[in-house]
Scaffold this motif. Structure first.
Motif, PDB file in Angstrom:
ATOM      1  N   LEU A   1     123.866  57.813  55.960  1.00 27.90           N
ATOM      2  CA  LEU A   1     124.392  59.087  55.444  1.00 27.90           C
ATOM      3  C   LEU A   1     124.169  60.235  56.433  1.00 27.90           C
ATOM      4  N   SER A   2     124.256  59.934  57.730  1.00 27.47           N
ATOM      5  CA  SER A   2     124.024  60.962  58.755  1.00 27.47           C
ATOM      6  C   SER A   2     125.146  60.988  59.792  1.00 27.47           C
ATOM      7  N   LEU A   3     126.357  60.566  59.391  1.00 26.57           N
ATOM      8  CA  LEU A   3     127.456  60.496  60.348  1.00 26.57           C
ATOM      9  C   LEU A   3     127.828  61.873  60.889  1.00 26.57           C
ATOM     10  N   ILE A   4     127.892  62.880  60.030  1.00 29.33           N
ATOM     11  CA  ILE A   4     128.265  64.224  60.488  1.00 29.33           C
ATOM     12  C   ILE A   4     127.251  64.723  61.511  1.00 29.33           C
TER      13      ILE A   4
ATOM     14  N   LEU B   1     129.364  52.498  70.849  1.00 25.22           N
ATOM     15  CA  LEU B   1     129.355  53.769  70.120  1.00 25.22           C
ATOM     16  C   LEU B   1     129.781  53.566  68.669  1.00 25.22           C
ATOM     17  N   VAL B   2     130.736  52.677  68.448  1.00 26.36           N
ATOM     18  CA  VAL B   2     131.159  52.387  67.082  1.00 26.36           C
ATOM     19  C   VAL B   2     129.980  51.879  66.252  1.00 26.36           C
ATOM     20  N   GLN B   3     129.175  50.998  66.827  1.00 30.11           N
ATOM     21  CA  GLN B   3     128.025  50.474  66.097  1.00 30.11           C
ATOM     22  C   GLN B   3     127.022  51.575  65.772  1.00 30.11           C
TER      23      GLN B   3
ATOM     24  N   LYS C   1     139.498  45.320  65.643  1.00 31.17           N
ATOM     25  CA  LYS C   1     138.588  46.183  64.902  1.00 31.17           C
ATOM     26  C   LYS C   1     138.791  45.963  63.405  1.00 31.17           C
ATOM     27  N   ASP C   2     137.687  46.013  62.666  1.00 38.47           N
ATOM     28  CA  ASP C   2     137.839  45.921  61.219  1.00 38.47           C
ATOM     29  C   ASP C   2     138.005  47.326  60.636  1.00 38.47           C
ATOM     30  N   GLN C   3     138.146  47.385  59.310  1.00 33.26           N
ATOM     31  CA  GLN C   3     138.427  48.665  58.649  1.00 33.26           C
ATOM     32  C   GLN C   3     137.317  49.686  58.897  1.00 33.26           C
ATOM     33  N   ALA C   4     136.056  49.247  58.829  1.00 38.07           N
ATOM     34  CA  ALA C   4     134.927  50.172  59.009  1.00 38.07           C
ATOM     35  C   ALA C   4     134.892  50.717  60.429  1.00 38.07           C
ATOM     36  N   GLU C   5     135.180  49.858  61.411  1.00 36.44           N
ATOM     37  CA  GLU C   5     135.186  50.307  62.802  1.00 36.44           C
ATOM     38  C   GLU C   5     136.318  51.303  63.052  1.00 36.44           C
ATOM     39  N   THR C   6     137.495  51.005  62.511  1.00 28.35           N
ATOM     40  CA  THR C   6     138.618  51.928  62.648  1.00 28.35           C
ATOM     41  C   THR C   6     138.287  53.274  62.032  1.00 28.35           C
ATOM     42  N   SER C   7     137.590  53.261  60.912  1.00 27.82           N
ATOM     43  CA  SER C   7     137.274  54.490  60.193  1.00 27.82           C
ATOM     44  C   SER C   7     136.363  55.402  61.009  1.00 27.82           C
TER      45      SER C   7
END
Length: 262
Positions: A156-159, A145-147, A181-187
Motif C-alpha cells: 500500500l505504498s505505490l504512490i 522496476l515492475v517487481q 506481461k500479466d495484468q498486474a505488471e501492465t497496471s
C-alpha cells in the motif's frame, strides 16, 4: 587586521565543518594569501571561495551518480560503433546526451529495434552523458522496476514509491517489450507512465514496435493509454541494423575457417 582580533584558524575550520563547506575549508588559506598579497577586495575573496565550493559540489555530485549502478558501466559513446548502426545519426544521439529541452520538458525517448542492434548500449551512452551533465538517471531492466512497484502496491505504498522516483530526471526502462506481461505488471507500468507524464522523462528500449504490443500486454485499453502517453512529446529512433552478436559470431566463424599459412 591586528593579530589580537584575527580569527583563530582552528575556530574557522570548526565553523566551516559545521556549515559543511569542505572545499572552502581546504582552500581558504591559499585564497586568503592571494587576497592579502594582491590586495583583493572582500567581495572578490568571498566570490572566489564560493565558486570553489559550488564547483567541487557539482563535481562530487556527478561522481556520486557515476558510482551508483544507474547505467551499465563502459557503455558510453566512446565505445559505441556508430558505423554499425545505420539510420542512427551520431550528432542526434550526442544532442540527446547533452539533455537540454527534452529533459527539462519531461519528454520521452523511445528506441526500437531487434535484439542485438545496440539499443541498450546507445541508451546507456546517453545516460552516461546526461550524468556527466549533472542529470539524475535511473537505468533499469523493466522487469526489475515492475517487481519493485508491485511490492510497493502490495504494501500500500505505490504512490510513495512513484514519488521517490521523481528525483530522477530520466528513468530508462530497458527491454520493455521483452516477455509477456500479466495484468498486474501492465497496471503498475501504466501507473509509472501516467505519474511521470509531462513531468519527468521516460526512455524505453523495445525489440517490438507498438503494433506488436498486443502480444506482450494483455489489457489492450490500458496498453493503448500507456502508448499514447509515451508517444506524446517523444523522440522515436529505430535501430534495425545487423545484430552485433550475429556479426561477432560470423567474424569468429570466419577466423576459425581461414586456414593458417605455414
Amino acid at each position: 587586521m591586528p593579530d589580537a582580533i584575527m580569527p583563530d584558524a582552528a575556530f574557522l575550520a570548526s565553523l566551516l565543518t559545521e556549515l559543511r563547506l569542505p572545499s572552502i575549508a581546504r582552500n581558504w588559506r591559499r585564497i586568503a594569501e592571494a587576497a592579502d598579497r594582491d590586495g583583493w577586495p572582500a567581495q572578490k575573496t568571498i566570490a572566489a571561495l564560493l565558486e570553489i565550493e559550488v564547483a567541487e559540489r557539482a563535481s562530487r555530485r556527478i561522481q556520486r551518480h557515476r558510482d551508483q549502478p544507474e547505467a551499465p558501466a563502459g557503455k558510453t559513446f566512446a565505445s559505441f560503433d556508430f558505423d554499425a548502426a545505420p539510420g542512427v545519426r551520431k550528432q542526434h544521439l550526442l544532442a540527446l546526451g547533452a539533455g537540454g529541452d527534452w529533459i527539462r520538458n519531461g519528454d520521452n525517448l523511445l528506441l526500437f529495434g531487434k535484439s542485438g542492434t545496440g539499443k541498450s548500449h546507445a541508451m546507456a551512452a546517453i545516460c552516461h552523458a546526461l550524468i556527466d551533465a549533472g542529470r539524475r538517471v535511473l537505468f533499469t531492466r523493466t522487469i526489475d522496476l515492475v517487481q519493485r512497484l508491485q511490492t510497493a502496491r502490495r504494501d500500500l505504498s505505490l504512490i510513495g514509491a512513484l514519488d521517490k522516483l521523481d528525483k530522477f530526471d530520466l528513468i530508462v526502462l530497458d527491454d520493455l517489450s521483452y516477455g509477456r506481461k500479466d495484468q498486474a505488471e501492465t497496471s503498475v507500468l501504466f501507473e509509472l507512465i501516467a505519474h511521470r507524464y509531462e513531468r519527468h522523462s521516460i526512455a524505453i528500449t523495445a525489440n517490438q514496435a507498438f503494433s506488436a504490443w498486443a502480444t506482450v500486454f494483455p489489457d489492450a485499453a490500458m496498453t493503448a493509454a500507456a502508448v499514447d502517453r509515451l508517444v506524446h512529446h517523444a523522440t522515436i529512433i529505430e535501430m534495425n541494423g545487423e545484430s552485433y552478436r550475429e556479426r561477432s559470431a560470423a567474424r569468429r566463424a570466419e577466423r576459425e575457417e581461414t586456414p593458417t599459412l605455414p
